[in-house]
Motif scaffolding. Sequence first.
Motif, mmCIF file in Angstrom:
data_model
loop_
_atom_site.group_PDB
_atom_site.id
_atom_site.type_symbol
_atom_site.label_atom_id
_atom_site.label_comp_id
_atom_site.label_asym_id
_atom_site.label_seq_id
_atom_site.Cartn_x
_atom_site.Cartn_y
_atom_site.Cartn_z
ATOM 1 N N LEU A 260 5.314 -10.681 -2.999
ATOM 2 C CA LEU A 260 6.503 -11.503 -3.189
ATOM 3 C C LEU A 260 7.468 -11.353 -2.018
ATOM 4 O O LEU A 260 7.984 -12.342 -1.485
ATOM 5 N N GLN A 261 7.699 -10.096 -1.595
ATOM 6 C CA GLN A 261 8.625 -9.857 -0.491
ATOM 7 C C GLN A 261 8.049 -10.282 0.858
ATOM 8 O O GLN A 261 8.792 -10.516 1.813
ATOM 9 N N ALA A 262 6.726 -10.366 0.929
ATOM 10 C CA ALA A 262 6.079 -10.704 2.206
ATOM 11 C C ALA A 262 5.833 -12.192 2.381
ATOM 12 O O ALA A 262 5.475 -12.633 3.487
ATOM 13 N N LYS A 263 6.036 -12.984 1.329
ATOM 14 C CA LYS A 263 5.553 -14.367 1.360
ATOM 15 C C LYS A 263 6.220 -15.232 2.427
ATOM 16 O O LYS A 263 5.616 -16.204 2.900
ATOM 17 N N ASN A 264 7.417 -14.879 2.830
ATOM 18 C CA ASN A 264 8.110 -15.680 3.843
ATOM 19 C C ASN A 264 7.954 -15.116 5.253
ATOM 20 O O ASN A 264 8.645 -15.565 6.175
ATOM 21 N N HIS A 265 7.055 -14.165 5.406
ATOM 22 C CA HIS A 265 6.872 -13.522 6.719
ATOM 23 C C HIS A 265 5.417 -13.699 7.154
ATOM 24 O O HIS A 265 4.502 -13.131 6.553
ATOM 25 N N SER A 266 5.229 -14.463 8.181
ATOM 26 C CA SER A 266 3.876 -14.866 8.589
ATOM 27 C C SER A 266 3.050 -13.741 9.188
ATOM 28 O O SER A 266 1.832 -13.880 9.307
ATOM 29 N N SER A 267 3.682 -12.640 9.570
ATOM 30 C CA SER A 267 2.935 -11.568 10.241
ATOM 31 C C SER A 267 2.593 -10.408 9.316
ATOM 32 O O SER A 267 2.297 -9.310 9.773
ATOM 33 N N ILE A 268 2.646 -10.641 8.002
ATOM 34 C CA ILE A 268 2.279 -9.603 7.036
ATOM 35 C C ILE A 268 1.026 -10.057 6.296
ATOM 36 O O ILE A 268 0.971 -11.172 5.766
ATOM 37 N N TYR A 269 0.012 -9.186 6.257
ATOM 38 C CA TYR A 269 -1.289 -9.546 5.710
ATOM 39 C C TYR A 269 -1.721 -8.525 4.654
ATOM 40 O O TYR A 269 -1.240 -7.394 4.636
ATOM 41 N N PHE A 270 -2.675 -8.942 3.814
ATOM 42 C CA PHE A 270 -3.193 -8.080 2.757
ATOM 43 C C PHE A 270 -4.716 -8.134 2.751
ATOM 44 O O PHE A 270 -5.317 -9.184 2.994
ATOM 45 N N ALA A 271 -5.304 -6.982 2.475
ATOM 46 C CA ALA A 271 -6.752 -6.899 2.274
ATOM 47 C C ALA A 271 -7.002 -6.039 1.050
ATOM 48 O O ALA A 271 -6.232 -5.108 0.773
ATOM 49 N N PRO A 272 -8.056 -6.309 0.288
ATOM 50 C CA PRO A 272 -8.302 -5.557 -0.939
ATOM 51 C C PRO A 272 -8.764 -4.131 -0.673
ATOM 52 O O PRO A 272 -9.030 -3.740 0.475
ATOM 53 N N PHE A 273 -8.852 -3.363 -1.731
ATOM 54 C CA PHE A 273 -9.382 -1.998 -1.682
ATOM 55 C C PHE A 273 -10.681 -1.956 -0.888
ATOM 56 O O PHE A 273 -11.570 -2.782 -1.078
ATOM 57 N N GLN A 274 -10.772 -0.998 0.032
ATOM 58 C CA GLN A 274 -11.971 -0.815 0.850
ATOM 59 C C GLN A 274 -12.651 0.499 0.459
ATOM 60 O O GLN A 274 -12.012 1.554 0.431
ATOM 61 N N ASN A 275 -13.933 0.418 0.158
ATOM 62 C CA ASN A 275 -14.650 1.627 -0.226
ATOM 63 C C ASN A 275 -14.894 2.508 0.993
ATOM 64 O O ASN A 275 -14.593 2.133 2.133
ATOM 65 N N GLN A 276 -15.443 3.692 0.763
ATOM 66 C CA GLN A 276 -15.539 4.706 1.811
ATOM 67 C C GLN A 276 -16.334 4.249 3.028
ATOM 68 O O GLN A 276 -15.992 4.592 4.158
ATOM 69 N N SER A 277 -17.393 3.490 2.812
ATOM 70 C CA SER A 277 -18.212 3.060 3.951
ATOM 71 C C SER A 277 -17.445 2.127 4.878
ATOM 72 O O SER A 277 -17.807 1.971 6.051
ATOM 73 N N GLN A 278 -16.375 1.496 4.379
ATOM 74 C CA GLN A 278 -15.598 0.563 5.186
ATOM 75 C C GLN A 278 -14.353 1.193 5.812
ATOM 76 O O GLN A 278 -13.633 0.518 6.559
ATOM 77 N N MET A 279 -14.100 2.475 5.533
ATOM 78 C CA MET A 279 -12.870 3.063 6.046
ATOM 79 C C MET A 279 -12.835 3.209 7.570
ATOM 80 O O MET A 279 -11.764 3.023 8.168
ATOM 81 N N PRO A 280 -13.928 3.522 8.252
ATOM 82 C CA PRO A 280 -13.842 3.532 9.721
ATOM 83 C C PRO A 280 -13.370 2.189 10.280
ATOM 84 O O PRO A 280 -12.508 2.146 11.167
ATOM 85 N N ARG A 281 -13.910 1.096 9.762
ATOM 86 C CA ARG A 281 -13.467 -0.232 10.190
ATOM 87 C C ARG A 281 -11.993 -0.451 9.853
ATOM 88 O O ARG A 281 -11.247 -1.066 10.626
ATOM 89 N N THR A 282 -11.563 0.050 8.702
ATOM 90 C CA THR A 282 -10.183 -0.142 8.265
ATOM 91 C C THR A 282 -9.209 0.470 9.260
ATOM 92 O O THR A 282 -8.196 -0.149 9.611
ATOM 93 N N TYR A 283 -9.497 1.668 9.728
ATOM 94 C CA TYR A 283 -8.612 2.309 10.708
ATOM 95 C C TYR A 283 -8.775 1.693 12.100
ATOM 96 O O TYR A 283 -7.815 1.624 12.878
ATOM 97 N N ALA A 284 -9.989 1.241 12.390
ATOM 98 C CA ALA A 284 -10.253 0.688 13.724
ATOM 99 C C ALA A 284 -9.464 -0.583 13.978
ATOM 100 O O ALA A 284 -9.180 -0.918 15.141
#
Length: 390
Positions: A260-284
């Motif tokens: 709700l607070q981010a909806k008017n700001h174009s540079s804020i993004y969301f991604a769903p929960f990432q499991n352990q195998s995807q965490m290296p990519r998440t930080y990268a």
Amino acid sequence: MNKIAIITTHPIQYYAPWFRSLAQEKDFLIKVFYLWDFGITQQVDQGFKQSIQWDIPLLSGYNYEFVPNQSLNPGTHHFWGFQNPSLVSVVESFQPHSVLLMCYNYASIYNFIWRWDTRKVPLIFRGDSHRILPRTGIKEWMRRQFISLVYSQFSAVLYVGKANYNYYTYHGVSPKNLFFSPHAVDNNRFFSQSQEAMKQAKLWKQELKIPEDHAVILFAGKFESKKRPLDLLQAFIQSNLPKVSLLFVGSGSLENELRLQAKNHSSIYFAPFQNQSQMPRTYAIADLVVLPSYGAWETWGLVINEAMCLSRAVIASNHVGCAQDLIHSNQNGLVFPAGNISALANCLQKAFLDFEKLKRWGEESRNIITNYSYIQATQGLRSAINHLKI
């Protein structure tokens, strides 16, 4: 041969690789006793507010046993979440030389501590609590006396960092009984996957529609009040950084408010929960990782360890347990006063003044984290065991 029984709540992605490492030590014979099967079966996580099951192996490479849990509401979120009446007998059947407890504030563990004959088989404790936020009053005095009584049952205590060391001495543990066994993640897994993670992150950035020329600030974890993701969102808006995007990865009770607070700001993004195998990519995908937690609950903050393994600059609040150990100010990141949104905004601005400096901070993170590994954690345990033999 040191025969060690290890008691912990449930299979945890940070501990299982350490147990595998311990099992490979020629002078150790370990068996892990789990009080619950969360993490290897599909169950609801109270913080993420969704059903999860970790997608990396948590039970391979070491000896373990699940001790039957009779709790009607099993879990780490309350005192009665573990009721394992056979715990003492199953550990005794292993005939250990010492017992390492990774927690204590549950019904089953108290029952174990008070029933265990420490004169025959000593107890070792490893935890990560801190008293960064001082407490006062009669209730705190009573709590301090009780916790000190609990720790008096342990012949050796492993501390994971500076704040944790101070916590133990505050509760009467003698420095001669304290041994450094740092909090660690599976560094080698992250190191070995870093190049591939960078390639995956470029594609993921495109999928998320984050502009290619934007740097990325990352919050990864549970969207809950103690983690203070809203503080980061407000600080990001206040900092007004050009060509920088903010990415929230995870889920939790604050997700609707964040969106709700981010909806008017174009540079804020969301991604769903990432499991352990995807965490290296998440930080990268990130150039900077931020952990703005407030209160006494962020006892360490292993997200910082993981980010540093991917050579990422880091910012954390001064309530985060690892801040004193892992974040070297202006060398690999910054620390700000918890809850101070303006101070966090200033830190963000400072970090992005010079992208080359930010990259150097990330490289220094990688250097620092090499000293917080399972090797050092095992050295601490071995020192404690040798101390018991004196």
